[in-house]
Design a protein around this motif. Structure first.
Motif, PDB file in Angstrom:
ATOM      1  N   GLY A  93       0.791  -1.218   0.000  1.00  0.00           N
ATOM      2  CA  GLY A  93       0.000   0.000   0.000  1.00  0.00           C
ATOM      3  C   GLY A  93       0.821   1.266   0.000  1.00  0.00           C
ATOM      4  N   PHE A  94       2.140   1.171  -0.135  1.00  0.00           N
ATOM      5  CA  PHE A  94       2.953   2.374  -0.190  1.00  0.00           C
ATOM      6  C   PHE A  94       4.197   2.124  -1.030  1.00  0.00           C
ATOM      7  CE2 PHE A  94       5.087   0.119   3.218  1.00  0.00           C
ATOM      8  CZ  PHE A  94       6.433   0.432   3.018  1.00  0.00           C
ATOM      9  N   LEU A  95       4.853   3.215  -1.432  1.00  0.00           N
ATOM     10  CA  LEU A  95       6.140   3.139  -2.101  1.00  0.00           C
ATOM     11  C   LEU A  95       6.865   4.458  -1.897  1.00  0.00           C
ATOM     12  CD1 LEU A  95       6.352   4.745  -5.203  1.00  0.00           C
ATOM     13  CD2 LEU A  95       4.330   3.299  -5.445  1.00  0.00           C
ATOM     14  N   TRP A  96       8.173   4.415  -2.055  1.00  0.00           N
ATOM     15  CA  TRP A  96       9.005   5.608  -2.037  1.00  0.00           C
ATOM     16  C   TRP A  96       9.427   5.917  -3.464  1.00  0.00           C
ATOM     17  CZ3 TRP A  96       9.561   8.613   2.130  1.00  0.00           C
ATOM     18  CH2 TRP A  96       9.350   8.041   3.407  1.00  0.00           C
ATOM     19  N   THR A  97       9.433   7.193  -3.834  1.00  0.00           N
ATOM     20  CA  THR A  97       9.903   7.598  -5.150  1.00  0.00           C
ATOM     21  C   THR A  97      10.819   8.807  -5.003  1.00  0.00           C
ATOM     22  OG1 THR A  97       9.195   8.161  -7.413  1.00  0.00           O
ATOM     23  CG2 THR A  97       7.945   9.141  -5.611  1.00  0.00           C
ATOM     24  N   ASP A  98      11.805   8.896  -5.877  1.00  0.00           N
ATOM     25  CA  ASP A  98      12.783   9.982  -5.794  1.00  0.00           C
ATOM     26  C   ASP A  98      12.207  11.285  -6.325  1.00  0.00           C
ATOM     27  OD1 ASP A  98      14.747   8.330  -4.736  1.00  0.00           O
ATOM     28  OD2 ASP A  98      15.509   7.761  -6.714  1.00  0.00           O
ATOM     29  N   ILE A  99      12.492  12.378  -5.620  1.00  0.00           N
ATOM     30  CA  ILE A  99      12.183  13.737  -6.062  1.00  0.00           C
ATOM     31  C   ILE A  99      13.482  14.530  -5.925  1.00  0.00           C
ATOM     32  CG2 ILE A  99      10.784  15.805  -5.749  1.00  0.00           C
ATOM     33  CD1 ILE A  99       9.044  13.462  -6.445  1.00  0.00           C
ATOM     34  N   LEU A 107       5.850  18.348  -6.525  1.00  0.00           N
ATOM     35  CA  LEU A 107       7.080  18.232  -5.733  1.00  0.00           C
ATOM     36  C   LEU A 107       8.316  18.503  -6.585  1.00  0.00           C
ATOM     37  CD1 LEU A 107       6.143  15.057  -3.658  1.00  0.00           C
ATOM     38  CD2 LEU A 107       5.876  17.463  -3.022  1.00  0.00           C
ATOM     39  N   TYR A 108       8.327  18.033  -7.836  1.00  0.00           N
ATOM     40  CA  TYR A 108       9.449  18.332  -8.721  1.00  0.00           C
ATOM     41  C   TYR A 108       9.542  19.831  -8.995  1.00  0.00           C
ATOM     42  CZ  TYR A 108      10.987  13.611  -9.938  1.00  0.00           C
ATOM     43  OH  TYR A 108      11.522  12.349  -9.910  1.00  0.00           O
ATOM     44  N   ALA A 109       8.397  20.511  -9.060  1.00  0.00           N
ATOM     45  CA  ALA A 109       8.416  21.959  -9.296  1.00  0.00           C
ATOM     46  C   ALA A 109       9.048  22.694  -8.119  1.00  0.00           C
ATOM     47  CB  ALA A 109       6.991  22.459  -9.541  1.00  0.00           C
ATOM     48  N   ILE A 110       8.699  22.284  -6.906  1.00  0.00           N
ATOM     49  CA  ILE A 110       9.307  22.896  -5.718  1.00  0.00           C
ATOM     50  C   ILE A 110      10.816  22.727  -5.767  1.00  0.00           C
ATOM     51  CG2 ILE A 110       9.524  22.708  -3.210  1.00  0.00           C
ATOM     52  CD1 ILE A 110       6.552  21.911  -3.153  1.00  0.00           C
ATOM     53  N   ASP A 111      11.262  21.525  -6.125  1.00  0.00           N
ATOM     54  CA  ASP A 111      12.697  21.248  -6.209  1.00  0.00           C
ATOM     55  C   ASP A 111      13.365  22.090  -7.292  1.00  0.00           C
ATOM     56  OD1 ASP A 111      15.181  19.562  -5.774  1.00  0.00           O
ATOM     57  OD2 ASP A 111      14.722  19.024  -7.848  1.00  0.00           O
ATOM     58  N   ALA A 112      12.751  22.156  -8.474  1.00  0.00           N
ATOM     59  CA  ALA A 112      13.360  22.884  -9.593  1.00  0.00           C
ATOM     60  C   ALA A 112      13.483  24.374  -9.286  1.00  0.00           C
ATOM     61  CB  ALA A 112      12.543  22.667 -10.868  1.00  0.00           C
ATOM     62  N   LEU A 113      12.436  24.972  -8.716  1.00  0.00           N
ATOM     63  CA  LEU A 113      12.487  26.402  -8.414  1.00  0.00           C
ATOM     64  C   LEU A 113      13.465  26.690  -7.284  1.00  0.00           C
ATOM     65  CD1 LEU A 113       9.918  26.418 -10.228  1.00  0.00           C
ATOM     66  CD2 LEU A 113       9.079  28.279  -8.768  1.00  0.00           C
ATOM     67  N   SER A 114      13.540  25.779  -6.314  1.00  0.00           N
ATOM     68  CA  SER A 114      14.450  26.013  -5.186  1.00  0.00           C
ATOM     69  C   SER A 114      15.904  26.046  -5.649  1.00  0.00           C
ATOM     70  CB  SER A 114      14.264  24.937  -4.117  1.00  0.00           C
ATOM     71  OG  SER A 114      14.726  23.673  -4.573  1.00  0.00           O
ATOM     72  N   ARG A 115      16.217  25.317  -6.715  1.00  0.00           N
ATOM     73  CA  ARG A 115      17.587  25.312  -7.237  1.00  0.00           C
ATOM     74  C   ARG A 115      17.963  26.671  -7.818  1.00  0.00           C
ATOM     75  NH1 ARG A 115      19.420  19.733  -8.687  1.00  0.00           N
ATOM     76  NH2 ARG A 115      17.838  18.304  -7.878  1.00  0.00           N
ATOM     77  N   GLN A 116      16.938  27.481  -8.162  1.00  0.00           N
ATOM     78  CA  GLN A 116      17.176  28.831  -8.659  1.00  0.00           C
ATOM     79  C   GLN A 116      16.902  29.881  -7.583  1.00  0.00           C
ATOM     80  OE1 GLN A 116      14.932  29.444 -12.280  1.00  0.00           O
ATOM     81  NE2 GLN A 116      15.921  27.768 -13.359  1.00  0.00           N
ATOM     82  N   GLY A 117      16.760  29.420  -6.331  1.00  0.00           N
ATOM     83  CA  GLY A 117      16.488  30.340  -5.239  1.00  0.00           C
ATOM     84  C   GLY A 117      15.098  30.934  -5.272  1.00  0.00           C
ATOM     85  N   GLN A 118      14.149  30.217  -5.884  1.00  0.00           N
ATOM     86  CA  GLN A 118      12.781  30.720  -6.021  1.00  0.00           C
ATOM     87  C   GLN A 118      11.812  29.843  -5.237  1.00  0.00           C
ATOM     88  OE1 GLN A 118      12.210  30.556 -10.250  1.00  0.00           O
ATOM     89  NE2 GLN A 118      13.473  32.355 -10.659  1.00  0.00           N
ATOM     90  N   THR A 119      10.627  30.396  -4.987  1.00  0.00           N
ATOM     91  CA  THR A 119       9.551  29.643  -4.355  1.00  0.00           C
ATOM     92  C   THR A 119       8.273  29.812  -5.162  1.00  0.00           C
ATOM     93  OG1 THR A 119       8.973  31.526  -2.935  1.00  0.00           O
ATOM     94  CG2 THR A 119      10.511  29.892  -2.029  1.00  0.00           C
ATOM     95  N   ILE A 120       7.347  28.890  -4.993  1.00  0.00           N
ATOM     96  CA  ILE A 120       6.049  28.967  -5.659  1.00  0.00           C
ATOM     97  C   ILE A 120       5.161  29.903  -4.846  1.00  0.00           C
ATOM     98  CG2 ILE A 120       4.024  27.642  -6.381  1.00  0.00           C
ATOM     99  CD1 ILE A 120       5.918  25.242  -6.740  1.00  0.00           C
TER     100      ILE A 120
END
Length: 283
Positions: free
Chosen positions: A17-23, A120-133
């Motif tokens: 009923g669960f799994l882990w996935t990379d972000i 979650l990928y969007a949060i990661d991608a923007l954070s790499r540019q010092g940005q937030t949603i």
């Protein structure tokens, strides 16, 4: 088994009923709703404490949706994805003055899963540019941006990307409240400027985001509200007569956004005739 088949098998259910996935550098926990209480015990206490004390509250938040995501503030855990694929629709429909139209929806469990990961990928991608949603609407179009990139990578086709485009249009045509998820102004730019081959050149969503973000032209809140009002007046219940002067300055652009979807559900000739009757064609 292809990566698409593996992902699909994991996303629609596992024995536990669960799994882990990379972000990016973190991981996300994916839980099936009916096994949520057992699943969240996989989270470390520091992440678990960010969830509601009453897990039934998460049932309420999910509502009739097929999945939802809860981003978490944690060094190693990106978030929690909760799935309930039995709730997913099999078609997107609309009924307005000229008739009833329906778009069959394919592979909705897979697309819904990718969309939620996209948050979650969007949060990661923007954070790499010092940005937030900064807004829920930005969260939605970023998640659909990830979805299009993932569709291209996994299916080697843009058919499902166009399905998402049409689905977003039909949803807001049927109910203007769905302007909150109307990613079409962004998807239109992606599908116009990137081929399947070009999308496949990006090894990660972060690479794609770095390429497309400087090019995107985004509507502000007032403009989106005008599009919403125009769609409500055009497609709302009881609306049959066109108003040529109503928010006329948005009509041609809205017509551009709607044309591919109207052609898909109405056919080329009927769509062109209707757009002309609504003064939604470019002069």
């Amino acid at each position: 088994m292809s990566s698409l088949a593996v992902t699909f098998a994991l996303s629609v259910g596992t024995a536990s009923g669960f799994l882990w996935t990379d972000i990016g550098p973190k991981k996300a926990l994916v839980c099936e709703l009916n096994l949520l209480e057992t699943c969240v015990t996989q989270l470390p206490p520091s992440a678990r404490r960010q969830l509601p004390t009453r897990l039934n509250d998460l049932h309420y938040l999910l509502g009739q949706r097929g999945a939802m995501v809860l981003p978490l503030r944690h060094d190693h855990i990106a978030g929690l994805v909760i799935t309930d694929y039995e709730q997913l629709p099999r078609s997107q429909t609309i009924n307005w003055g000229v008739g009833h139209f329906s778009l069959p929806l394919k592979q909705q469990a897979q697309l819904t899963y990718w969309h939620e990961l996209g948050h979650l990928y969007a949060i990661d991608a923007l954070s790499r540019q010092g940005q937030t949603i900064t807004s829920p609407y930005q969260h939605e179009w970023l998640a659909d941006l990830y979805l299009v990139w993932r569709i291209a990578l996994e299916t080697q086709s843009l058919d499902l990307a166009w399905q998402q485009y049409h689905r977003r249009n039909l949803a807001v045509m049927a109910d203007s409240e769905f302007i909150s998820h109307w990613s079409v102004p962004v998807l239109a730019q992606v599908l116009a400027h990137y081929s399947l081959e070009q999308l496949n050149q990006f090894d990660s969503f972060n690479d794609f985001w770095r390429d497309i973000s400087p090019r995107l032209v985004l509507h502000d809140k007032d403009t989106l509200n005008e599009f919403s009002s125009l769609m409500q007046r055009t497609f709302g219940a009881g609306t049959v007569q066109p108003l040529p002067g109503y928010i006329y300055w948005r009509k041609a652009t809205l017509g551009e956004y709607l044309t591919p979807t109207l052609v898909e559900v109405m056919g080329q000739t009927a769509a062109a005739d209707w757009l002309s009757s609504q003064q939604m064609t470019a002069e």
